[in-house]
Design an enzyme around this catalytic site. Structure first.
Site, PDB file in Angstrom:
ATOM      1  N   CYS A 118      33.022  36.553  78.813  1.00  0.00           N
ATOM      2  CA  CYS A 118      33.765  35.413  79.339  1.00  0.00           C
ATOM      3  C   CYS A 118      34.690  35.823  80.474  1.00  0.00           C
ATOM      4  CB  CYS A 118      34.604  34.764  78.238  1.00  0.00           C
ATOM      5  SG  CYS A 118      33.657  33.785  77.074  1.00  0.00           S
ATOM      6  N   ASP A 309      41.275  30.613  70.664  1.00  0.00           N
ATOM      7  CA  ASP A 309      39.930  30.059  70.801  1.00  0.00           C
ATOM      8  C   ASP A 309      39.836  28.586  70.415  1.00  0.00           C
ATOM      9  OD1 ASP A 309      38.792  32.303  71.870  1.00  0.00           O
ATOM     10  OD2 ASP A 309      37.918  33.023  70.003  1.00  0.00           O
TER      11      ASP A 309
END
Length: 422
Positions: A118, A309
């Site tokens: 990411c 997250d």
């Protein structure tokens, strides 16, 4: 390149099964490198990141078989043929760095490319390397690769004090310590459920570990590890994500396999926002109480705090809350890349460094938007479920790294959502 089409403005009702945790499975799979006996993982998620880790392990000579539709992984590393993790595979996923500690501990040497994954701020591997150096490893970074060698006689137990909490560094050090000579003490260790799950699996393999789930983990090294069968823990991030679906849309959804202790701090914020969460025999039931969601302030923290997250998904909820919410991101840099896309849907968001100020609007509007990372992709889908009209989320290859069958799970509860092949 695939995209997701969402038509919003409807309540959700039904049940959603929660998969095994991706982040747990990505640490459990490299644990096979510590032993020449088989490791079997059940309740494994079926995701592209799992396939990438499979490809990486196979490139090293490990055997990985996907059984029962991918829900069972049978792994064996009895005869590794290579100790070099190449850039072409490692660049796809940051968790690839987790093969370093096990290979170094078992065979005394490893060459691993610096990882990818990411695009979220600075996520350096320094903490991993310093922990291994404390155990006696000789490390050399050149040409984009980590060249690692253990001292004669293998890694040595050591005191490792992490300057900041790091899940990945804790996992790498924990695995390496299981075969190190003597005692290793990990201080300021990560406390996440995924760490606890890894420790339990390693203990099944014969490791001597105490203190997982606390800030101090003690490992007494052993000469060898054996095989084991281990169920992957429930994915708390997938759980939290789907808990937000009825919170945003209204209705009532039961999350099968969900447990309060996995999402305690998150549940506290949902309660403050006006969302009901109840334990059932099979999981958790989530429903929005009467009226509009209330604004709440959120600060991301290591477990047991609010998880980074779930920050993007929580922002999607707060875009239509009554009042102004402040979200403070303390884990990663540059993790508000979803905010400009949400503003395309009518959200009112101001970002200043690591803080986002969200002033709720009554309704979002469907729009074409682009996913910038894994959690951003699902936050845009959640926003689309509550928006008027159609939302098209592009670049959903990010989504497939962390969520299995998202369209099926949501449509089973009444969502109008489908994938458009690219």
């Amino acid at each position: 390149m695939d995209s997701i089409l969402v038509k919003g403005n409807g309540e959700l009702r039904g049940q959603i099964p929660i998969a095994g945790a991706k982040n747990a499975c990505l640490a459990l799979m490299p644990a096979t490198l510590l032993s020449d006996e088989p490791l079997t993982l059940t309740n494994a998620p079926r995701l592209s990141d799992i396939r990438t880790m499979t490809q990486l392990l196979q490139s090293l000579g490990a055997e990985v078989a996907s059984l029962q539709g991918g829900q069972v992984l049978a792994l064996s590393s009895h005869a590794l043929t290579d100790h070099r993790a190449d850039y072409d595979i490692v660049r796809k996923m940051r968790a690839s760095i987790l093969v370093l500690g096990p290979m170094l501990a078992r065979d005394g040497h490893a060459v691993v490319s610096l990882p990818g994954g990411c695009a979220i701020g600075a996520r350096p591997v320094d903490l991993h390397l310093k922990a291994l150096e404390a155990m006696g490893a000789d490390l050399d970074l050149r040409d984009g690769y980590i060249h690692a060698k253990a001292p004669a006689g293998g890694l040595r137990g050591a005191r490792v004090a992490f300057p900041i909490v790091s899940v990945g560094a804790t996992e790498n050090a924990l695995m390496a310590a299981t075969l190190a000579k003597g005692t290793t003490v990990l201080e300021n260790a990560a406390r996440e459920p995924e760490i606890v799950d890894l420790a339990r699996c390693l203990r099944r393999m014969g490791a001597q570990i105490e203190g997982e789930g606390s800030a101090t983990i003690t490992v007494q090294g052993v000469d060898r590890l054996g095989g084991a069968t281990h169920p992957v823990v429930t994915d708390r991030i997938e759980l939290g994500t789907y808990m937000l679906a009825p919170a945003i849309c209204g209705g009532e959804v039961e999350l099968l396999g969900g447990r309060i202790e996995l999402v305690g701090a998150f549940c506290e914020k949902l309660d403050a926002a006006g969302i009901s969460v109840e334990e059932t025999e099979r999981g958790l039931r989530v429903a929005r109480r009467n009226g509009r969601v209330k604004a709440v302030d959120v600060t991301t923290e290591p477990f047991p705090g609010f998880p980074t997250d779930l920050q993007a998904q929580m922002m999607a909820l707060l875009c239509t809350a009554e009042g102004t919410s402040v979200l403070e991101e303390k884990i990663f840099e540059n993790r508000f890349m979803h905010a400009p896309e949400l503003t395309r849907m009518g959200a009112r968001i101001e970002v200043h460094g690591g803080t986002a100020r969200v002033t709720g609007v009554e309704k979002l509007r469907g729009a074409p938007v682009m996913a910038t990372d894994l959690r951003a992709s699902v936050s845009l889908i959640l926003a689309g479920l509550a928006a008027e009209g159609e939302t098209v989320v592009s670049r959903v290859y990010h989504l497939d790294r962390g969520y299995e069958r998202v369209e099926e799970k949501l449509s089973a509860c009444g969502a109008q959502i489908r994938r458009i092949p690219g």
